[in-house]
Scaffold this motif. Structure first.
Motif, PDB file in Angstrom:
ATOM      1  N   LEU A 196      40.272  41.440  38.608  1.00 31.84           N
ATOM      2  CA  LEU A 196      38.822  41.367  38.434  1.00 31.84           C
ATOM      3  C   LEU A 196      38.371  39.949  38.095  1.00 31.84           C
ATOM      4  O   LEU A 196      37.306  39.504  38.536  1.00 31.84           O
ATOM      5  CB  LEU A 196      38.389  42.343  37.347  1.00 31.84           C
ATOM      6  N   ASP A 197      39.174  39.222  37.327  1.00 32.60           N
ATOM      7  CA  ASP A 197      38.837  37.844  36.965  1.00 32.60           C
ATOM      8  C   ASP A 197      38.839  36.910  38.172  1.00 32.60           C
ATOM      9  O   ASP A 197      38.204  35.847  38.141  1.00 32.60           O
ATOM     10  CB  ASP A 197      39.826  37.307  35.925  1.00 32.60           C
ATOM     11  N   ASP A 214      41.698  41.372  50.196  1.00 34.08           N
ATOM     12  CA  ASP A 214      42.117  41.676  48.830  1.00 34.08           C
ATOM     13  C   ASP A 214      42.980  40.552  48.266  1.00 34.08           C
ATOM     14  O   ASP A 214      42.809  40.145  47.118  1.00 34.08           O
ATOM     15  CB  ASP A 214      42.894  42.993  48.822  1.00 34.08           C
ATOM     16  N   ALA A 215      43.886  40.033  49.081  1.00 26.47           N
ATOM     17  CA  ALA A 215      44.829  39.007  48.617  1.00 26.47           C
ATOM     18  C   ALA A 215      44.134  37.726  48.167  1.00 26.47           C
ATOM     19  O   ALA A 215      44.597  37.054  47.244  1.00 26.47           O
ATOM     20  CB  ALA A 215      45.851  38.693  49.706  1.00 26.47           C
ATOM     21  N   VAL A 216      43.019  37.360  48.810  1.00 26.71           N
ATOM     22  CA  VAL A 216      42.330  36.113  48.453  1.00 26.71           C
ATOM     23  C   VAL A 216      41.201  36.347  47.453  1.00 26.71           C
ATOM     24  O   VAL A 216      40.490  35.411  47.088  1.00 26.71           O
ATOM     25  CB  VAL A 216      41.789  35.382  49.702  1.00 26.71           C
ATOM     26  N   GLY A 217      41.022  37.597  47.022  1.00 26.62           N
ATOM     27  CA  GLY A 217      40.015  37.870  46.006  1.00 26.62           C
ATOM     28  C   GLY A 217      38.656  38.268  46.524  1.00 26.62           C
ATOM     29  O   GLY A 217      37.666  38.186  45.797  1.00 26.62           O
ATOM     30  N   ILE A 218      38.578  38.710  47.774  1.00 31.98           N
ATOM     31  CA  ILE A 218      37.293  39.163  48.311  1.00 31.98           C
ATOM     32  C   ILE A 218      36.972  40.539  47.741  1.00 31.98           C
ATOM     33  O   ILE A 218      37.800  41.449  47.746  1.00 31.98           O
ATOM     34  CB  ILE A 218      37.307  39.162  49.848  1.00 31.98           C
ATOM     35  N   GLY A 223      39.595  32.796  38.289  1.00 36.19           N
ATOM     36  CA  GLY A 223      39.875  32.989  36.869  1.00 36.19           C
ATOM     37  C   GLY A 223      38.644  33.104  36.004  1.00 36.19           C
ATOM     38  O   GLY A 223      38.742  33.114  34.772  1.00 36.19           O
ATOM     39  N   GLN A 224      37.473  33.203  36.632  1.00 37.32           N
ATOM     40  CA  GLN A 224      36.214  33.360  35.892  1.00 37.32           C
ATOM     41  C   GLN A 224      35.544  34.632  36.382  1.00 37.32           C
ATOM     42  O   GLN A 224      35.167  34.717  37.545  1.00 37.32           O
ATOM     43  CB  GLN A 224      35.286  32.163  36.134  1.00 37.32           C
ATOM     44  N   ARG A 225      35.412  35.621  35.514  1.00 39.70           N
ATOM     45  CA  ARG A 225      34.862  36.910  35.952  1.00 39.70           C
ATOM     46  C   ARG A 225      33.401  36.775  36.343  1.00 39.70           C
ATOM     47  O   ARG A 225      32.573  36.313  35.560  1.00 39.70           O
ATOM     48  CB  ARG A 225      35.039  37.971  34.868  1.00 39.70           C
ATOM     49  N   LYS A 226      33.100  37.227  37.566  1.00 42.98           N
ATOM     50  CA  LYS A 226      31.741  37.142  38.105  1.00 42.98           C
ATOM     51  C   LYS A 226      31.146  38.516  38.380  1.00 42.98           C
ATOM     52  O   LYS A 226      29.969  38.620  38.725  1.00 42.98           O
ATOM     53  CB  LYS A 226      31.749  36.321  39.402  1.00 42.98           C
ATOM     54  N   LEU A 227      31.948  39.569  38.274  1.00 43.34           N
ATOM     55  CA  LEU A 227      31.468  40.919  38.522  1.00 43.34           C
ATOM     56  C   LEU A 227      30.831  41.501  37.268  1.00 43.34           C
ATOM     57  O   LEU A 227      31.188  41.127  36.149  1.00 43.34           O
ATOM     58  CB  LEU A 227      32.637  41.807  38.968  1.00 43.34           C
ATOM     59  N   ASP A 228      29.886  42.435  37.443  1.00 47.52           N
ATOM     60  CA  ASP A 228      29.214  43.002  36.281  1.00 47.52           C
ATOM     61  C   ASP A 228      30.136  43.953  35.525  1.00 47.52           C
ATOM     62  O   ASP A 228      31.096  44.512  36.076  1.00 47.52           O
ATOM     63  CB  ASP A 228      27.922  43.712  36.691  1.00 47.52           C
ATOM     64  N   LYS A 254      34.401  50.681  35.677  1.00 41.67           N
ATOM     65  CA  LYS A 254      34.669  51.741  36.647  1.00 41.67           C
ATOM     66  C   LYS A 254      36.031  51.536  37.310  1.00 41.67           C
ATOM     67  O   LYS A 254      36.829  52.478  37.441  1.00 41.67           O
ATOM     68  CB  LYS A 254      33.560  51.767  37.711  1.00 41.67           C
ATOM     69  N   MET A 255      36.311  50.302  37.731  1.00 42.85           N
ATOM     70  CA  MET A 255      37.587  50.007  38.382  1.00 42.85           C
ATOM     71  C   MET A 255      38.754  50.196  37.425  1.00 42.85           C
ATOM     72  O   MET A 255      39.797  50.751  37.789  1.00 42.85           O
ATOM     73  CB  MET A 255      37.580  48.575  38.921  1.00 42.85           C
ATOM     74  N   LEU A 256      38.586  49.754  36.185  1.00 44.08           N
ATOM     75  CA  LEU A 256      39.657  49.898  35.202  1.00 44.08           C
ATOM     76  C   LEU A 256      39.937  51.363  34.892  1.00 44.08           C
ATOM     77  O   LEU A 256      41.104  51.785  34.830  1.00 44.08           O
ATOM     78  CB  LEU A 256      39.285  49.151  33.922  1.00 44.08           C
TER      79      LEU A 256
END
Length: 231
Positions: free
Chosen positions: A13-14, A41-45, A172-177, A183-185
């Motif tokens: 997520l980060d 997924d691998a590149v963080g999209i 390394g900087q969380r940008k998601l709400d 929910k994902m966790l």
């Protein structure tokens, strides 16, 4: 949920990049779709957009070998709908193709909000997407073939974007709400309880710093209560 899994999901997520995405302009072969989603997924999209007029083309539960649970796929009937959404999010539209103004894919700045549009395996990117693109790019080739497999081309573009963003310190900087991250966790750390919550119409409870459920007695009582349909 084990501490290791809790840490791994948080790390994912980060590193998510909500302002980087791909749009599949009628890419339809399952092996290509699977490879594209796995690379995303691998590149963080965080999410991808897909134009699939035929519902039979939509990603199935196992098409991307599990990647679809981490990468949300938004489906559209036509490319106009997809591009309206993407441009509404302030992203630059980048398409591949041998147009007169196409530049080397490494020349653009992908630290800006960016959407790569990848085209149909045979026909390539549609004229509509090409006309609405902010930039056209090409991947230099010195062999006899004139194009790469769409999943290979997409991987090159996505990893170039990742390279630029890593250099700019954008990972390394969380940008998601917080709501989405919770929910994902919960769903991926406590899938059995998540399924029960949905069945019983219960909210997902909070998690403590170790990823364990931190619910009050009332929530646990409702979770233990047997519904008529469960008898």
């Amino acid at each position: 949920m084990s501490p290791e899994r809790f840490a791994r999901i948080n790390e994912m997520l980060d590193n998510r990049q909500p302002d980087l995405t791909i749009c599949l302009d009628q890419v339809h072969k399952n092996n290509n779709i699977a490879a594209l989603v796995r690379t995303a997924d691998a590149v963080g999209i965080h999410q991808v957009h897909a134009v699939w007029p035929d519902p039979a083309m939509w990603v199935s539960g196992n098409t991307a070998s599990g990647s679809q649970q981490w990468v949300k796929t938004h489906k559209y009937q036509d490319i106009h709908q997809a591009l309206d959404v993407i441009q509404g999010q302030g992203m630059q539209i980048v398409t591949t193709g041998m147009t007169p103004d196409a530049v080397d894919y490494r020349e653009l700045d992908y630290t800006k909000p960016t959407a790569f549009v990848l085209g149909h395996e045979r026909d390539g990117v549609s004229e509509c997407a090409t006309s609405r693109a902010d930039y056209h790019i090409t991947i230099p080739m010195v062999g006899m073939v004139q194009s790469l497999n769409v999943s290979v081309a997409a991987a090159l573009l996505m990893y170039e974007a990742q390279s630029q963003r890593l250099a700019a310190g954008m990972y390394g900087q969380r940008k998601l709400d917080d709501a989405y991250c919770h929910k994902m966790l919960f769903e991926n750390g406590h899938p059995i309880y998540a399924k029960a919550c949905r069945r019983k119409s219960l909210p997902y409870p909070e998690l403590d710093e170790h990823g364990q459920i931190a619910a009050d007695d009332d929530w646990w009582a409702q979770m233990r209560q047997v519904q008529p349909t469960e008898v």
